[in-house]
Write an enzyme that holds these catalytic residues in place. Structure first.
Site, mmCIF file in Angstrom:
data_model
loop_
_atom_site.group_PDB
_atom_site.id
_atom_site.type_symbol
_atom_site.label_atom_id
_atom_site.label_comp_id
_atom_site.label_asym_id
_atom_site.label_seq_id
_atom_site.Cartn_x
_atom_site.Cartn_y
_atom_site.Cartn_z
ATOM 1 N N ASP A 185 6.121 -3.895 -4.958
ATOM 2 C CA ASP A 185 5.486 -3.320 -3.785
ATOM 3 C C ASP A 185 4.428 -4.289 -3.278
ATOM 4 O O ASP A 185 4.037 -5.230 -3.974
ATOM 5 C CB ASP A 185 4.807 -1.988 -4.119
ATOM 6 C CG ASP A 185 5.833 -0.888 -4.361
ATOM 7 O OD1 ASP A 185 6.948 -1.016 -3.844
ATOM 8 O OD2 ASP A 185 5.505 0.059 -5.074
ATOM 9 N N LYS A 186 3.958 -4.062 -2.042
ATOM 10 C CA LYS A 186 2.847 -4.852 -1.520
ATOM 11 C C LYS A 186 1.531 -4.159 -1.830
ATOM 12 O O LYS A 186 0.656 -4.704 -2.475
ATOM 13 C CB LYS A 186 2.993 -5.037 -0.006
ATOM 14 C CG LYS A 186 1.885 -5.897 0.592
ATOM 15 C CD LYS A 186 1.679 -5.623 2.067
ATOM 16 C CE LYS A 186 0.972 -4.313 2.301
ATOM 17 N NZ LYS A 186 0.548 -4.098 3.684
ATOM 18 N N GLU A 215 -9.183 3.071 7.712
ATOM 19 C CA GLU A 215 -10.170 3.800 8.506
ATOM 20 C C GLU A 215 -11.547 3.703 7.876
ATOM 21 O O GLU A 215 -12.564 3.611 8.577
ATOM 22 C CB GLU A 215 -9.739 5.257 8.652
ATOM 23 C CG GLU A 215 -10.477 5.998 9.746
ATOM 24 C CD GLU A 215 -9.773 7.273 10.144
ATOM 25 O OE1 GLU A 215 -9.673 8.161 9.281
ATOM 26 O OE2 GLU A 215 -9.320 7.381 11.295
ATOM 27 N N PHE A 245 -3.581 10.601 13.754
ATOM 28 C CA PHE A 245 -2.604 9.548 13.463
ATOM 29 C C PHE A 245 -1.434 10.120 12.657
ATOM 30 O O PHE A 245 -1.599 10.991 11.818
ATOM 31 C CB PHE A 245 -3.274 8.438 12.659
ATOM 32 C CG PHE A 245 -2.315 7.398 12.144
ATOM 33 C CD1 PHE A 245 -2.024 6.286 12.914
ATOM 34 C CD2 PHE A 245 -1.708 7.540 10.917
ATOM 35 C CE1 PHE A 245 -1.133 5.331 12.449
ATOM 36 C CE2 PHE A 245 -0.819 6.597 10.444
ATOM 37 C CZ PHE A 245 -0.528 5.484 11.217
ATOM 38 N N LYS A 250 -7.278 4.096 19.089
ATOM 39 C CA LYS A 250 -7.076 2.909 18.258
ATOM 40 C C LYS A 250 -5.723 3.063 17.561
ATOM 41 O O LYS A 250 -5.249 4.170 17.310
ATOM 42 C CB LYS A 250 -8.185 2.764 17.220
ATOM 43 C CG LYS A 250 -8.222 3.872 16.184
ATOM 44 C CD LYS A 250 -9.369 3.676 15.203
ATOM 45 C CE LYS A 250 -9.368 4.806 14.154
ATOM 46 N NZ LYS A 250 -10.490 4.705 13.210
ATOM 47 N N THR A 309 8.430 -3.410 1.028
ATOM 48 C CA THR A 309 7.234 -2.875 1.669
ATOM 49 C C THR A 309 7.632 -1.993 2.837
ATOM 50 O O THR A 309 8.685 -2.187 3.444
ATOM 51 C CB THR A 309 6.322 -4.018 2.161
ATOM 52 O OG1 THR A 309 5.246 -3.471 2.901
ATOM 53 C CG2 THR A 309 7.079 -4.995 3.035
ATOM 54 N N GLY A 310 6.795 -1.045 3.166
ATOM 55 C CA GLY A 310 7.049 -0.156 4.284
ATOM 56 C C GLY A 310 6.431 -0.636 5.576
ATOM 57 O O GLY A 310 6.431 0.088 6.563
ATOM 58 N N ASP A 311 5.895 -1.859 5.606
ATOM 59 C CA ASP A 311 5.264 -2.373 6.822
ATOM 60 C C ASP A 311 6.313 -2.889 7.798
ATOM 61 O O ASP A 311 7.494 -2.984 7.497
ATOM 62 C CB ASP A 311 4.295 -3.503 6.458
ATOM 63 C CG ASP A 311 3.146 -3.004 5.611
ATOM 64 O OD1 ASP A 311 2.443 -2.107 6.082
ATOM 65 O OD2 ASP A 311 2.975 -3.492 4.487
ATOM 66 N N LYS A 341 13.222 2.314 -1.476
ATOM 67 C CA LYS A 341 13.077 1.138 -2.333
ATOM 68 C C LYS A 341 13.868 1.273 -3.632
ATOM 69 O O LYS A 341 14.469 0.312 -4.115
ATOM 70 C CB LYS A 341 11.589 0.923 -2.644
ATOM 71 C CG LYS A 341 10.753 0.703 -1.399
ATOM 72 C CD LYS A 341 9.277 0.677 -1.725
ATOM 73 C CE LYS A 341 8.449 0.579 -0.456
ATOM 74 N NZ LYS A 341 7.003 0.615 -0.720
#
Length: 1132
Positions: free
Chosen positions: A454-455, A551, A592, A615, A673-675, A761
């Site tokens: 994972d990251k 945050e 969010f 944001k 990674t989930g990014d 994953k």
């Protein structure tokens, strides 16, 4: 980012996106989500929705009933289940946790049963029974019993030590205390005495002992904040809230004692985020869900006390249900070793059958005609051959290595302790040492092909730091090249400043203090007001609790720059702007989530103007910037860009060096990674998984090329004789390194480093395990070997892992040093073990050709008993524990040494049969040289020394010298202990032999010791010593010559390193880490900062349930502007 309009806007909770109704991937954009309209809804989602919308199925499935304050309710007959025959037990588990396997009564029978499930142990038990039959045995019973008892005893002691450790951990947990209603009052009670239906009181910073229904708490509306790090590793707080009716009526101790509600809910299960049930109280029903349940393992935070009723206890709790049964993991070498033992079984049976046939033939040709061999038994020759078959099964039993399993277990246990004791893998910052939770996977770590990581929290620290920002096109960062200042900014002028925050651009501070740049004011004002952070002011300190580390980093940055979030109510927020406190009306919060990838707040300023501040991720913000039109609506579709932030999730120490070394060891590293793609690419460069020379291939581009390639191959199929050759050509041409970045639900495997961004994953790990047939290691997901980072993950995950340590870079030492050594040691152990067993056992086969195949042994019974136990065991055990081909520093410097284990070079079927051949040749020399020497000889005293007992002593002595010197030749790392073990084993043999051959012990045990005086008489003959020296020389000199030629002409990588060891040690200080290839200046890779992957506290804030002081309702503040605000929300 802000927008302004003259009218007011509000927020309607009914318009919040429902994540349950629309499944999404973290990698999908909103356009992709809008374009996806599945025709058929996934089955599990449909089931979940049907359950939520229908009350009848809920009642049908809710068969678990709990009555508060009624201990006898669970003992009713309808709640009992049959345990054994007519014995019944309540289906409700007690709260005592049991992870141990044995107790004082069951230890001996259960442990023996488990040990005799091993084929080798059971085989020796059968042999022991066969040895009690006089007609077939030629060996004493103790030759089998002593080694068997030793193996069983050592294994039992090891299991006992492990189980005692489990007992201690269980007792520590079970004896924790909390307050439980007993006899109408709260009394301290041990966790193990808590029962289903008990009312318990939990205080701040204590763990929840069972799964409980929250009834009330000290917070407004009976909110309760919990930390779930023990369950899922997340340190951000989550909130639970009791029913309004229990909050209102169950605050006093007397009310708790009188509470008699009935709870009907689902049966115990492992779904941490799901719960369905109903509370029946005072002739009214109340629906229950997961937001009202506190799970065992959670920790009470920011809540002075809370009360609850126990629903699931002990083994029925969700955390225990998730634990499941421990999976038995078997290493590749262990499986290979089992197959080899089965091969030895087959060889043993074939040899025994062949020798039995030989005895039958000998009886027919010679035995029946020799009157002096008559034994008063009138058995036929075939029947004598049948008895002799079982006799040889007993005589050749040493061919089955019963002590091998014991030796492997002892060595693996010792290697695990060496890992636990390694101070170079100790993390002092968190007082965390590496922990090997399994002892049977050591050598498997020396054969890893793929690492899945994972990251978040693994490669990175999951600690966000505000590094730089860009405001109105002006960049402010730590370089501060504008004034050539490298000194840290002094925030002492700000009484709210956090001493841990560091920043180096003094120009930004000057701009803030001057107040000449309104954009800078708006920028930090946005950071201070646009969030869902909760604040706790205690002892004059502001403590923030954010829904995500991102945050938290932003709000702390605004605080240090003078824009401090002080407090909030249901519809207001108070901020200190450069020392001036101002309160703003919060009209709406748009929280969010991973669909929106942004959050917004709508506030009314003191002048009456209404502004929207937003944001979020750059990809979604850029799409919503207004094109400088005159009409500016207070929506998220017409935003002014104020600036951007750069938040760094710092890499863990040594991550680039670790990945670089592991890659050089030919280990494929996949980052899951989930990014989004840009972040995945940046992470790849920062941790040196990607370099400037790496060719990056994106999944969507590769997919199109694959489709074209497949179409071309179909068209060419059969049209040319060379079509099959073209179809098998590699997809990527050339030898350059390539990286594949993939999003979505498909996977392409290619050469080079693969960097994946997949939501499922675990499925990727299973894919490689299934189709690549490679040994895998995963950090965060299940694989052949599971590794966890202690301190960043939930303790449940850490405990269930095979190995845990404090820092990612310890992985390189674990793999390239300890586990590479483990693989080499185990391979040496196995090769030597099979060699010495066959060198020992086959002597008796050669002897059979000279004794009529009578199953008579060539050695003394006590030598057979102690050969594997004492005479040849210690040196190989020390090699298995201490041997090193090269030092730890050189192992890290030359990662290519690791390839030996990946390619199974040191132990395979070829090495196995070579060991058997080596043992067979040694046995021929050990037998036939003494046999030839004794054939026609005369001793120094004029007597012939060629009797059977002298021959047995000579062969045994030669064997002891040969096998102990052989392990000496196999030793790469000599210490005093190794030398002492080799020569000490030889000395021990002679000492025991002289004692067992003495007249005194024969007088005490005449039936057990028959070689009286043999050793003293035989070993005083120089001729016998010359015979032994000749045997030893012929056995070992070819081995020495072969090793010399191999190291001189065909040296291995480790041989070359050993040869130049001194030179490498001198160069060690000059070795430096190469510079990072992370290209920070490339603008094409934008930050993927998208905040938390879960909702914040917007619902809680907007509802006012967390506010102690009641405020005016939202409608009263907004007047008649509800419709206008709803329109703004719909647009977002």
């Amino acid at each position: 980012m802000s927008s302004e309009r003259d009218s007011e806007t509000t927020f309607d909770e009914d318009y919040q996106p429902n994540d349950e109704d629309m499944p999404y991937s973290d990698d999908e954009t909103e356009d992709e989500l809008e374009s996806q309209q599945p025709l058929v809804e996934p089955g599990q989602n449909q089931i979940n929705r049907d359950t939520e919308e229908s009350q009848e199925p809920l009642k049908k499935d809710c068969s678990w009933q709990v009555k508060a304050n009624d201990q006898y309710f669970c003992e009713q007959p309808q709640f009992k289940r049959t345990v054994f025959l007519c014995f019944k037990k309540s289906k409700y588990a007690g709260n005592a946790i049991k992870t141990y396997k044995y107790n004082p009564v069951t230890f001996l029978p259960m442990n023996l049963f488990e040990q005799f499930k091993r084929a080798a142990n059971f085989y020796f038990l059968v042999l022991l029974i066969l040895q009690s039959i006089p007609q077939i045995t030629t060996l004493s019973w103790y030759t089998t019993l002593v080694p068997l008892l030793l193996v069983l005893g050592i294994t039992a002691v090891k299991d006992l030590v492990d189980d005692i450790a489990h007992h201690r951990m269980d007792n520590e947990v079970n004896n924790r205390k909390c307050e439980v209603i007993r006899e109408g009052r709260f009394k301290n009670t041990k966790w193990k005495d808590i029962k289903v239906g008990d009312i318990i009181r939990l205080k701040k910073n204590t763990f929840v002992p069972a799964d409980i229904l929250l009834l009330s708490s000290s917070e407004p509306n009976s909110l309760c904040y919990v930390e779930t790090a023990e369950l899922d590793g997340e340190t951000n707080l989550k909130f639970k809230m009791a029913l309004e009716v229990t909050h209102r009526y169950l605050q006093e101790e007397s009310a708790m004692a009188d509470f008699n509600g009935l709870i009907e809910c689902e049966e115990p299960n492992n779904r941490l985020d799901k719960f369905a049930g109903t509370l029946y109280w005072r002739n009214t029903t109340y629906s229950l869900d997961a937001d009202k349940i506190l799970l065992r393992g959670c920790k009470i935070r920011n809540t002075d006390f809370c009360h609850g009723v126990v629903i699931f206890a002990g083994a029925d709790t969700k955390i225990m249900k998730n634990s499941g049964k421990t999976r038995f993991k078997r290493t590749k070498i262990d499986s290979l070793m089992n197959y080899m033992v089965y091969t030895i079984f087959i060889v043993l049976i074939l040899l025994s059958a062949g020798l039995a046939i030989g005895h039958t033939y000998w009886e027919q040709q010679i035995g029946n005609l020799s009157w002096y061999l008559y034994d008063t038994q009138d058995f036929s020759s075939p029947y004598r051959g049948f008895l002799n078959f079982w006799g040889y099964i007993i005589v050749l039993n040493t061919m089955v290595p019963i002590s091998l399993y014991m030796s492997v277990e002892v060595i693996c246990l010792g290697q695990s302790y060496f890992i636990n004791w390694d101070l170079q893998m100790y993390y002092p910052k968190k007082d965390t040492a590496v922990k090997a939770r399994t002892t049977m996977l050591n050598e498997q770590l020396g054969q890893i092909h793929y690492i899945f990581s994972d990251k978040m929290g693994t490669l990175t620290q999951n600690i966000m730091t505000f590094k730089k920002c860009c405001i109105n096109g002006q960049r402010y960062d730590k370089d501060a090249s504008r004034h050539k200042v490298i000194q840290q900014v002094d925030f002492s002028w700000n009484k709210y400043a956090d001493g841990k925050f560091s920043f180096y651009d003094h120009y930004l501070i000057e701009q803030i203090k001057s107040g000449k740049e309104p954009e800078i004011h708006k920028f930090f004002f946005l950071l201070a007001i646009c969030h869902t952070v909760m604040v706790d002011a205690s002892d004059g300190q502001l403590n923030y609790q954010a829904a995500s580390p991102d945050e938290g980093a932003l709000i702390m940055a605004a605080r240090n720059f003078g824009y401090v979030f002080l407090s909030r109510t249901q519809n207001t927020i108070t901020i200190s702007e450069m020392g001036i406190e101002r309160t703003y009306d919060v009209l709406a919060i748009l929280d969010f989530n991973s669909d929106r990838k942004r959050m917004s707040v709508i506030v009314r300023e003191s002048g009456g103007n209404i502004r929207l501040y937003c944001k979020g991720a750059d990809t979604v913000i850029y799409e919503r910037l207004h094109p400088r039109n005159l009409k500016r609506e207070a929506t998220e579709e017409a935003l002014d860009l104020l600036g951007a932030t750069a938040i760094e999730d710092k890499l863990r120490d040594g991550v680039p060096e670790t990945i670089s070394r592991l890659s050089k060891a030919d280990i494929k590293i996949w980052v899951l990674t989930g990014d989004k793609k840009e972040t995945a690419e940046n992470i790849g460069f920062s941790c040196e998984l990607l370099t400037d020379e790496t060719i990056i291939c994106y999944g969507e581009d590769t997919s199109a090329l694959l489709q074209t390639r497949l179409e071309n191959q179909r068209n060419r199929a059969g049209s040319s004789t060379h079509s099959s050759l073209r179809m098998n050509e590699p997809f990527f041409q050339g030898s350059k390194d390539r990286a594949l970045i993939i999003t979505g639900s498909w996977l392409v495997c290619t050469k080079g480093v693969l960097l994946l961004t997949l939501k499922q994953k675990a499925m990727v790990v299973e894919l490689v395990k299934k189709y690549k047939k490679a040994i895998t290691l995963a950090i965060g997901d299940a694989a052949h070997i599971g590794v966890r980072i202690s301190g960043q993950e939930g303790m449940q995950a850490v405990i269930s892992s095979d190995y845990s340590f404090g820092q990612f870079h310890y992985l390189q030492r674990l793999l390239l040093v300890h586990r590479r050594w483990s693989y080499i040691r185990i391979c040496k152990l196995l090769r030597y073990f099979f060699y010495k067993i066959f060198a020992f056992t086959l002597v008796r086969i050669w002897y059979s050709f000279f004794n009529g195949f009578s199953a008579q042994t060539a050695y003394e019974d006590w030598f057979i008993t102690l050969y594997n136990v004492l005479y040849s065991s210690l040196p190989v055990l020390l090699v298995g524990l201490l041997d090193q081909d090269v030092s730890d520093k050189l192992s890290l410097r030359f990662p290519r040494l690791y390839v030996l284990g990946q390619n199974d070079i040191l132990f395979n079927y070829k090495k196995f049969f070579l060991s058997l051949l080596h043992g067979a040749i040694t046995s021929l020399i050990i037998f036939f040289i003494p046999y030839g020497a004794y054939l026609k000889t005369m001793g120094q005293d004029g007597e012939a020394p060629s009797d059977y007992q002298s021959f047995a002593v000579t062969a045994a002595s030669s064997l002891i010298f040969v096998v102990n010197f052989q392990i000496g030749l196999d030793t790469s790392y000599w210490t005093f202990v190794n030398a002492f073990s080799v020569f000490g084993s030889i000395a021990l043999y002679f000492g025991i032999t002289f004692d067992f051959h003495s007249a005194g012990i024969h007088v005490l045990f005449p039936s057990g010791f028959h070689f009286t005086g043999t050793a003293p008489n035989a070993l005083r003959q120089p001729y016998l010593w010359l015979t032994m020296i000749l045997s030893i020389a012929i056995c070992l000199l070819p081995v020495v010559a072969q090793r010399f030629l191999s190291m001189t002409i065909w040296p291995s990588e480790s041989d070359r390193i050993q040869k130049n060891c001194k030179k490498y040690v001198a160069e060690e200080q000059q070795w430096k880490r190469r510079q990072s290839a992370f290209r920070r200046g490339i603008s094409g890779r934008r930050s993927a900062y998208a905040f938390s992957h879960q909702r914040g506290y917007a619902d809680l804030i907007a509802s006012g349930r967390s506010i102690r002081k009641k405020r005016a309702p939202l409608d009263g503040v907004l007047g008649n502007s509800m419709t206008q605000v709803r329109d703004a929300h719909e647009t977002s």
